[in-house]
Write a protein that holds these residues in place. Structure first.
Motif, PDB file in Angstrom:
ATOM      1  N   GLY A   1       0.883  -1.413  -0.036  1.00  0.00           N
ATOM      2  CA  GLY A   1      -0.095  -0.079   0.150  1.00  0.00           C
ATOM      3  C   GLY A   1       0.743   1.317  -0.280  1.00  0.00           C
ATOM      4  O   GLY A   1       0.507   2.253   0.700  1.00  0.00           O
ATOM      5  N   PHE A   2       1.922   1.376  -0.642  1.00  0.00           N
ATOM      6  CA  PHE A   2       2.925   2.447  -0.841  1.00  0.00           C
ATOM      7  C   PHE A   2       3.223   2.749   0.679  1.00  0.00           C
ATOM      8  O   PHE A   2       3.102   4.055   0.966  1.00  0.00           O
ATOM      9  CB  PHE A   2       2.301   3.452  -1.557  1.00  0.00           C
ATOM     10  CG  PHE A   2       1.906   3.178  -2.947  1.00  0.00           C
ATOM     11  CD1 PHE A   2       3.353   3.333  -3.827  1.00  0.00           C
ATOM     12  CD2 PHE A   2       0.836   2.870  -3.362  1.00  0.00           C
ATOM     13  CE1 PHE A   2       2.917   3.029  -5.224  1.00  0.00           C
ATOM     14  CE2 PHE A   2       0.622   2.613  -4.745  1.00  0.00           C
ATOM     15  CZ  PHE A   2       1.629   2.504  -5.685  1.00  0.00           C
ATOM     16  N   LEU A  45     -15.960   0.559  -8.598  1.00  0.00           N
ATOM     17  CA  LEU A  45     -14.811   0.068  -9.555  1.00  0.00           C
ATOM     18  C   LEU A  45     -14.688  -1.501  -9.463  1.00  0.00           C
ATOM     19  O   LEU A  45     -14.959  -2.052  -8.332  1.00  0.00           O
ATOM     20  CB  LEU A  45     -13.463   0.777  -9.129  1.00  0.00           C
ATOM     21  CG  LEU A  45     -13.180   1.972  -9.555  1.00  0.00           C
ATOM     22  CD1 LEU A  45     -11.736   2.477  -8.915  1.00  0.00           C
ATOM     23  CD2 LEU A  45     -13.064   2.310 -11.014  1.00  0.00           C
ATOM     24  N   PRO A  46     -14.955  -2.011 -10.632  1.00  0.00           N
ATOM     25  CA  PRO A  46     -14.664  -3.552 -10.672  1.00  0.00           C
ATOM     26  C   PRO A  46     -13.489  -4.171  -9.889  1.00  0.00           C
ATOM     27  O   PRO A  46     -12.404  -3.742 -10.687  1.00  0.00           O
ATOM     28  CB  PRO A  46     -14.856  -4.042 -12.032  1.00  0.00           C
ATOM     29  CG  PRO A  46     -14.677  -2.637 -12.833  1.00  0.00           C
ATOM     30  CD  PRO A  46     -14.929  -1.535 -11.890  1.00  0.00           C
ATOM     31  N   ALA A  47     -13.468  -4.690  -8.862  1.00  0.00           N
ATOM     32  CA  ALA A  47     -12.105  -4.812  -8.073  1.00  0.00           C
ATOM     33  C   ALA A  47     -11.248  -5.917  -9.030  1.00  0.00           C
ATOM     34  O   ALA A  47     -10.096  -6.044  -8.721  1.00  0.00           O
ATOM     35  CB  ALA A  47     -12.342  -5.547  -6.780  1.00  0.00           C
ATOM     36  N   ASP A  52      -6.828  -1.667  -9.793  1.00  0.00           N
ATOM     37  CA  ASP A  52      -6.175  -1.475  -8.348  1.00  0.00           C
ATOM     38  C   ASP A  52      -6.048  -0.026  -8.201  1.00  0.00           C
ATOM     39  O   ASP A  52      -5.702   0.527  -9.126  1.00  0.00           O
ATOM     40  CB  ASP A  52      -4.841  -2.101  -8.337  1.00  0.00           C
ATOM     41  CG  ASP A  52      -4.832  -3.722  -8.417  1.00  0.00           C
ATOM     42  OD1 ASP A  52      -5.687  -4.312  -7.748  1.00  0.00           O
ATOM     43  OD2 ASP A  52      -3.920  -4.376  -8.786  1.00  0.00           O
ATOM     44  N   VAL A  53      -6.378   0.283  -7.149  1.00  0.00           N
ATOM     45  CA  VAL A  53      -6.084   1.810  -6.460  1.00  0.00           C
ATOM     46  C   VAL A  53      -5.197   1.890  -5.125  1.00  0.00           C
ATOM     47  O   VAL A  53      -5.300   0.909  -4.393  1.00  0.00           O
ATOM     48  CB  VAL A  53      -7.691   2.499  -6.257  1.00  0.00           C
ATOM     49  CG1 VAL A  53      -8.428   2.673  -7.580  1.00  0.00           C
ATOM     50  CG2 VAL A  53      -8.299   1.624  -5.120  1.00  0.00           C
ATOM     51  N   ARG A  87      -4.491   1.534 -11.523  1.00  0.00           N
ATOM     52  CA  ARG A  87      -3.939   0.845 -12.799  1.00  0.00           C
ATOM     53  C   ARG A  87      -4.960  -0.321 -13.183  1.00  0.00           C
ATOM     54  O   ARG A  87      -5.567  -0.852 -12.190  1.00  0.00           O
ATOM     55  CB  ARG A  87      -2.552   0.437 -12.233  1.00  0.00           C
ATOM     56  CG  ARG A  87      -2.578  -0.651 -11.511  1.00  0.00           C
ATOM     57  CD  ARG A  87      -1.105  -1.247 -11.339  1.00  0.00           C
ATOM     58  NE  ARG A  87      -1.082  -2.438 -10.397  1.00  0.00           N
ATOM     59  CZ  ARG A  87      -0.049  -3.074  -9.948  1.00  0.00           C
ATOM     60  NH1 ARG A  87       1.071  -2.966 -10.761  1.00  0.00           N
ATOM     61  NH2 ARG A  87      -0.291  -4.235  -9.074  1.00  0.00           N
ATOM     62  N   PRO A  88      -4.675  -0.690 -14.564  1.00  0.00           N
ATOM     63  CA  PRO A  88      -5.646  -1.918 -14.776  1.00  0.00           C
ATOM     64  C   PRO A  88      -4.899  -3.031 -14.462  1.00  0.00           C
ATOM     65  O   PRO A  88      -3.483  -3.186 -14.535  1.00  0.00           O
ATOM     66  CB  PRO A  88      -5.757  -1.902 -16.503  1.00  0.00           C
ATOM     67  CG  PRO A  88      -4.711  -0.981 -16.686  1.00  0.00           C
ATOM     68  CD  PRO A  88      -4.145  -0.197 -15.571  1.00  0.00           C
ATOM     69  N   ARG A  89      -5.475  -4.151 -14.097  1.00  0.00           N
ATOM     70  CA  ARG A  89      -4.946  -5.663 -13.581  1.00  0.00           C
ATOM     71  C   ARG A  89      -4.555  -6.061 -15.084  1.00  0.00           C
ATOM     72  O   ARG A  89      -3.527  -7.032 -15.105  1.00  0.00           O
ATOM     73  CB  ARG A  89      -5.763  -6.234 -12.878  1.00  0.00           C
ATOM     74  CG  ARG A  89      -5.909  -5.686 -11.624  1.00  0.00           C
ATOM     75  CD  ARG A  89      -6.675  -6.866 -10.521  1.00  0.00           C
ATOM     76  NE  ARG A  89      -6.540  -6.517  -9.350  1.00  0.00           N
ATOM     77  CZ  ARG A  89      -7.001  -7.327  -8.301  1.00  0.00           C
ATOM     78  NH1 ARG A  89      -7.250  -8.500  -8.592  1.00  0.00           N
ATOM     79  NH2 ARG A  89      -6.934  -6.745  -6.996  1.00  0.00           N
TER      80      ARG A  89
END
Length: 356
Positions: free
Chosen positions: A131-132, A282-284, A288-289, A300-302
């Motif tokens: 998580g940064f 958002l569709p999990a 990803d957020v 970002r898109p998975r």
């Protein structure tokens, strides 16, 4: 390929991508407050005309007094600046040629300013998979090897924060090692339930806190920020600052708007609720957020390429912030602001329609 260095420049981004801007678009790359005060809260025409024609107060005494009272500190601990950017460059000049640490990925102007003044810049990269966040013991040991460290908190572009006890441990360890710590709180006003490092100023003589008044009050064009630190640091920075750095218009707007606490509280609640609604919508399995606590986040898109998503959004009239110039991100994410419900719905529709 050249990418614009900052957000809030949609036409430059469309041009660089070889696209024609649509007739209507929403700029999700700018992370100022999407809500503005009503016209009745703004100055009248006579006030505007008078302010524009007046030299500003060199010391910004009335504004400094107001901020000192609100923060519970002494006036001599406050320095008004031409946006937080001027404060960053004043600090870079003060520490010219020294060892500078930057916790990244983060706002690019820390590194840029320090390199311009011949500093040796070292980076500590956040752990993306956590998580940064940072290993606080590793971060403290790293900070002890620097002369000054820049920490954006809440962080731009991730929107993330450290737990209070970890930040306190980090500042304490750095201070004991003789390292100055700059905590940039430009986005603190958007953080619901947040805490500020200003409360620790009396304990740590090497702690420097930056604030911006342009984000929460939607005053990016006025350019206004400030430094809070011990009196010696403020006095030294002041000797490097050009006269009349903060315009009369900026000072007067700040005095007017800083007293509108209810607007800030309302904004925090609105944007926090919208951020949570967007994340839930958002569709999990597709996106990803970053675990943001403020008015922007990374996405970002998975599957599929992020650059392809960026182009898709631009074509749909959604302007994201690219992350090509954020070390550690290198374009794998886009940064998106939290905006009004109608604008957020338009973003969600565009994201749902991407088949990457």
């Amino acid at each position: 390929m050249y990418w614009p260095a900052h957000g809030a420049n949609p036409h430059a981004l469309y041009k660089q991508c070889g696209l024609t801007p649509p007739h209507k678009y929403v700029d999700f790359s700018v992370n100022t407050n999407p809500y503005q005060l009503p016209p009745s809260a703004w100055p009248d025409s006579e006030e505007w005309i008078r302010w524009v024609g007046e030299y500003p107060d060199l010391e910004a005494e009335a504004l400094v007094a107001l901020i000192a009272k609100q923060e519970g500190i002494e006036r001599r601990q406050v320095l008004m600046t031409n946006g937080a950017a001027e404060a960053i460059y004043l600090l870079a000049a003060l520490f010219a040629g020294r060892r500078v640490g930057v916790l990244e990925p983060t706002f690019s102007e820390y590194r840029r300013a320090c390199l311009a003044y011949g500093c040796e810049v070292a980076a500590l990269m956040a752990e993306e998979q956590c998580g940064f966040s940072y290993d606080i013991d590793e971060a403290a040991a790293w900070a002890a090897r620097q002369d000054i460290v820049f920490l954006c908190h809440p962080n731009n572009p991730t929107g993330t924060v450290m737990p209070e006890h970890e930040l306190r441990l980090f500042i304490d360890a750095a201070d004991q090692a003789g390292t100055y710590i700059v905590v940039d709180e430009a986005f603190y006003p958007f953080w619901r339930g947040g805490f500020t490092a200003v409360r620790w100023l009396d304990r740590y003589s090497r702690l420097i806190v930056l604030r911006s008044l342009t984000k929460i009050h939607h005053l990016a064009g006025a350019r206004l920020g400030y430094v809070v630190a011990n009196e010696e640091i403020v006095a030294t920075l002041k000797t490097r600052q050009p006269p009349w750095s903060v315009s009369q218009v900026a000072q007067q707007l700040a005095i007017r708007f800083l007293q509108m606490d209810s607007f800030v509280t309302w904004t925090k609640e609105q944007l926090a609720a919208e951020r949570e609604r967007v994340f839930q919508a958002l569709p999990a399995e597709r996106y990803d957020v970053s675990p943001s606590v403020v008015n922007f986040y990374l996405l970002r898109p998975r599957t599929g390429r992020t650059e392809a998503l960026l182009y898709h959004l631009l074509k749909k009239g959604i302007v994201p912030r690219h992350t090509m110039n954020f070390p550690g991100l290198d374009g794998r994410y886009v940064r998106l602001a939290v905006k009004t419900p109608m604008e957020n719905d338009r973003l969600l529709e565009a994201l749902a329609g991407w088949d990457g």
